[in-house]
Design an enzyme around this catalytic site. Sequence first.
Site, PDB file in Angstrom:
ATOM      1  N   SER A 133       0.841  -1.190   0.000  1.00 36.83           N
ATOM      2  CA  SER A 133       0.000   0.000   0.000  1.00 36.83           C
ATOM      3  C   SER A 133       0.874   1.237   0.000  1.00 36.83           C
ATOM      4  CB  SER A 133      -0.899   0.001   1.243  1.00 36.83           C
ATOM      5  OG  SER A 133      -1.569   1.237   1.402  1.00 36.83           O
ATOM      6  N   TYR A 146      -3.114  -0.640  10.202  1.00 37.36           N
ATOM      7  CA  TYR A 146      -2.897  -0.954   8.787  1.00 37.36           C
ATOM      8  C   TYR A 146      -1.519  -0.482   8.338  1.00 37.36           C
ATOM      9  CZ  TYR A 146      -3.986  -1.414   3.811  1.00 37.36           C
ATOM     10  OH  TYR A 146      -3.976  -1.770   2.480  1.00 37.36           O
TER      11      TYR A 146
END
Length: 279
Positions: A133, A146
């Site tokens: 990501s 995350y």
Amino acid sequence: MTRTLLITGCSSGIGHDAAHALSARGWRVFASVRDPGDLPRLRDEGLEALHLDYADQASIETAVAHVLSATQGRLDAVFNNGAFAIPGPLEDITRAAMRAQFEVNLLGPHALTRAVIPVMRRQGHGRIVNCSSVLGLVAAPWRGPYNASKFAMEGMTDTLRVELAGSGIHPILIEPGPIRTEFRRNAIAAFEKWVDWEASERAQDYRDWLLDKLYKRGPSAGRPARFELGPEAVTARLIRALEDPRPRARYMVTTPTYGAAVMRRLLPARLIDRMVRNA
């Protein structure tokens, strides 16, 4: 010989798009999902669907055994795509929540990777593509679990790339940014399960910012993120990661990801902090 690929997280979004696109390119795709209830729909779509839950070691082993049985022991590539996010400031994230985040976003992909490396060693080739990501490059506030899991994914993949050099196995990172998927909806479910925001000392901050971002933005609310792309943008990079004769270590997808990579290399940490804090 038909190339074989196992993809996780295929119920929707990136995994779903990738499974159909790679099948159309002639790959034999095994499309795995966490929820067995999604299997009939994917099979009706013509996919070879199977159950694989990153949080369940037995399901990982069963899925890999199924694939190898179906392919006479051959597996050319794995795309570790499945993941989710628990939004909220780290001070409000319990140990159990953090464990759940890492179980799915890091430990499960690690377990699947360990399961397929012996197969790839025997056949002398393989590609392990891990979906990271933009938040594996630059940390953003209110996304701590995350962020941490994707920073760890980056470190794990970099280590594998060095350790597997010369084996014919290529660990590769794909780094999306904002992609139009069900990710936000899943984040809402995780937030409601794990975060007791009303009991937090930062309850007003939730009201002022996070609740609006979670519930009133995104594609379902008609307010897509800036620079947002469809899942097919990730699939395009995945195809290159799988089919380039000499694959790169990283394939970036969206404008924010390219920007984050430049920021990480060139800017001091305090300046990056100010930029992400005010974004």
